[in-house]
Each structure stands twice: as C-alpha cells, then as structure tokens.
Enzyme design. Sequence first.
Site, PDB file in Angstrom:
ATOM      1  N   HIS A   1      -3.732   1.288 -46.184  1.00 28.04           N
ATOM      2  CA  HIS A   1      -2.484   0.472 -46.219  1.00 28.04           C
ATOM      3  C   HIS A   1      -1.596   1.669 -46.358  1.00 28.04           C
ATOM      4  O   HIS A   1      -1.678   2.470 -47.422  1.00 28.04           O
ATOM      5  CB  HIS A   1      -2.171  -0.530 -47.009  1.00 28.04           C
TER       6      HIS A   1
ATOM      7  N   ASP B   1      -0.961   2.085 -50.213  1.00 28.69           N
ATOM      8  CA  ASP B   1      -2.076   2.633 -50.825  1.00 28.69           C
ATOM      9  C   ASP B   1      -1.694   4.086 -51.329  1.00 28.69           C
ATOM     10  O   ASP B   1      -2.111   4.475 -52.195  1.00 28.69           O
ATOM     11  CB  ASP B   1      -3.315   2.555 -50.076  1.00 28.69           C
TER      12      ASP B   1
HETATM   13  C1  XUL Z   1      -8.254  -8.651 -47.607  1.00 31.68           C
HETATM   14  C2  XUL Z   1      -8.696  -7.486 -46.738  1.00 31.68           C
HETATM   15  C3  XUL Z   1      -7.858  -6.193 -46.385  1.00 31.68           C
HETATM   16  C4  XUL Z   1      -7.869  -5.825 -45.173  1.00 31.68           C
HETATM   17  C5  XUL Z   1      -6.877  -4.990 -44.892  1.00 31.68           C
HETATM   18  O1  XUL Z   1      -9.143  -9.782 -47.723  1.00 31.68           O
HETATM   19  O2  XUL Z   1      -9.890  -7.713 -46.207  1.00 31.68           O
HETATM   20  O3  XUL Z   1      -8.016  -5.259 -47.226  1.00 31.68           O
HETATM   21  O4  XUL Z   1      -8.897  -5.305 -44.714  1.00 31.68           O
HETATM   22  O5  XUL Z   1      -5.450  -5.342 -45.029  1.00 31.68           O
END
Ligand code: XUL
Length: 438
Positions: free
Chosen positions: A100, A103
């Site tokens: 992300h 992150d």
């Molecule tokens: C949340 C989830 C996230 C997504 C990316 O449950 O799975 O980490 O994979 O935003």
Amino acid sequence: MIELFKGINKIEYEGPDSTNPLAFKYYNAEKLVAGRKMKDHLRFAMSYWHTMTGGGQDPFGNATMQRPYNGLEGLELSKARVDAAFELMSKLGIEYFCFHDLDIAPEGNSLKEKFDNLDIVVEVIEEKMKETGIKCLWGTTNAFSHPRFMHGAATSPNADVFAFAAAQVKKAMEITHRLGGVNYVFWGGREGYETLLNTDMETELDNMARFLSMAYDYKQKIGFKGQLLIEPKPKEPTKHQYDYDAMNVIGFLRKYNLQDKFKLNIEANHATLAGHTFQHELAVARINGMLGSIDANQGDMLLGWDTDQFPTNIYDAVLAMYEVLKNDGLTPGGLNFDAKVRRGSYQPDDLFIAYIVGMDTFAKGLLVAEKLISDGVLEDFVSNRYRSYSSGIGREITDGTTDFEKLAAYAMEHDQIHNESGRQEMLEDIVNRYIYRS
Ligand code: XUL
Ligand code: CO
C-alpha cells in the site's frame, strides 16, 4: 549491504525429510511441475504491510515484534524497512512484493508531503529491485486507516474525501507503474456501511462505480498495463462491505459495465468470513473468467474475524491450487501472503518460518492438485455425473432446442426418476490418498 536479519542464511530446499525449520521441505523453486517451474506456478509475494509495517498490535495491546528497524522513525524507518524487505525476500527466494502507499512512506502533514515522501522511498525501492531482480506483483492504496476515511473513501458522503482518495489512487497507480507492477488492487477497506439509517446505498454504489471507472481511464491514459483487481470481503472494518464476495462483485461490475476492466483478487480468509470455502470463491471467479490473483492466508474456524494467518492447511491449499491449475495459472497474478505471524511469535526467525510453512503448504498443494488433474480422478467423475446433458433430452436443454411444453411431455413419459450416488465420501477418500502419496 548491511545484514539486518543476522544469523538467517538463504533458505534452501532440503526435501520432505528435513527437520530444519529454516529450510523448504516441498518448495523447490526450479522443479518442473506440468511443464512449468514451481516458482512460476506459485509466483509468491511478500505483503509489505504485515511483514514490514505491522508490529503485532491488537485492540488490547501494543506492538511486540522484534525487528531490526525498531526505534527508527519517519523516512529513516521507511528506508530501513526497504532494506529489510529485500533482504527477507532474497533470503526466502520470494520474487514479488505487494504494497500500500502508506506501508512504504510516512503520511506527512499534507497531501504534497505524503507524495514527496513516496517519491523518496520509491527511488530506494527501485534501486533494490534492480539490485535483486525482485518485482512488484501489485500496488494499492490505503484509503481506510486515516480518520478522514471514517465514512468511506469512494463511498464517503463527503465529496472532498472522494477527491482525496482519487488523488491517492492516481499517485499509487503511477508508482506501481513506475515500479513495473503487474497488477493494481482495490480493496474497499471502508467502502460499506454501518446502518442504512444514515446511508444512501444507491448513491454510494454509483459513486464507487464512478471511481473505478475513472481509475481505469487513468490507467489507460498513463499506459499502465497492469491488471486491475478488486478484492472481495464481506465485513470488517465495516459491518457490511459492498464488495461482499466474488459473485457480488461480478454482479456489481456487470451492472456498471466494468466487467472487462477488472478481475478479482481472492483472499482465503475473506472467503470464509463470507461463509464460503476458499475454493468456492476461486471457482466463482474462474468460471466467470475473472480469477486474477490470490491473497493466500487462512482464518481460524473458531474466530469470526480476519485473523490473516499464514496458510498451513494442506487440504485447502490442494483445492485452491486445483482451481489455479484449472485456470491455467494466475499470471499476471500470483500468491501474495496477506498473512501475519501471531503476536507472540515476535522473533525475526518466526517470520521466516511462517513464510517457509506457507510456501511449503502451497508447493505441496500444487503437487497434489497437479496429480489429481493429470490422473483426471475428480474431473472424470464430475463429467460422468453430468452425462445426461450430452444426449437426448439433456442435449436439447443445453442446445436450447426445447421448451417447457416439450419438457412436460417428456416428463409425462419419464416420471420414474433414477438418481445416482454423489459419492462424496469416496471422493474425499481419493483426495486424502493423493495428499498422503503425492
Ligand atoms: C484486508 C486486506 C488488505 C488488502 C489490501 O483485509 O486483505 O490487506 O489485501 O488492501
Ligand atoms: Co488481502
């Protein structure tokens, strides 16, 4: 390069008889399975958020994780995490990562500062990618953690939030493009609702479709070739998430004519939260031509939330890989370990062991699934079970050459029905035997 995870060497394949916790028992990256290298079937990825950013916090307690970058802050911390991430992936032989925006770089005090921070860290990541050959499986946006997203992002009643989220996705997509990412994920973290007393669901869903449509247009505009993926989840953090499950998302995409622009990223623990098996969700995506990528993890049967555990359940892994093979692989998708070590498993070697067991579980799952498919044991049974549709009245049904009047006339003459056993236990025995032997 300074070694951060000291005392942990490159993880090697030692075979099923090894008792070394820091060795692979089944994952043998170069081994050919059905004409493809194991690593190319599996395309394992490290999740940046759980592996590098997550500290082991839970609603009742603080971070526990012992990590080489503990004590650092701001950009210094972000850069140290890049070093640690690439060292970990190199030692494990993991060729992809997922991230992300939030992150990899600090949020900063303004949108401008946030983007500047991202640019600084992306440059460091780019260098590391060149040095190691490690690639980006997908990027995504965190439009759920900050308080501004308390009512949603693309589905917020506040248009300023919609615009902020758009700016964030625009930037995250640019970064993913720059890093050569082969997918881009949308997980609607706060795209859902708590109560219909304050929610205009119709407007929110229309807005979500507008948002996704603009994201696709921007992807085209910048020439980003990555596959756009939506990750279904039924609940958590909102009571009702709009991207509830695979079929729900497919219906949504079709309603807004977006079905050719997106595929699905299926997560095991999200499937079980929706009351489905992991295999069910993969199969729904596959038969609709929308299986894009996988978040490999597992939940806990006794807990009703997203525990994001490393996958160790061989039965589920076999059936997941069965779907992947029937899909002719996942490329450009892969298997991202959206998984975290338990809060008590706080040592760095626990993190390596967790990845090893996850990779071994899916490697073994691949071997068993490949054998099941090449021997045709399940497929032959299933196709024989539907043989009544290949001739006679069944053929007329599938060819569309009959109608209710003709069917009723046929039924009048054939009203003594004979069914055959579904043989579920026999098939479960076969799967067990393949697990024991493969
Ligand atoms: C949340 C989830 C996230 C997504 C990316 O449950 O799975 O980490 O994979 O935003
Ligand atoms: Co996920």
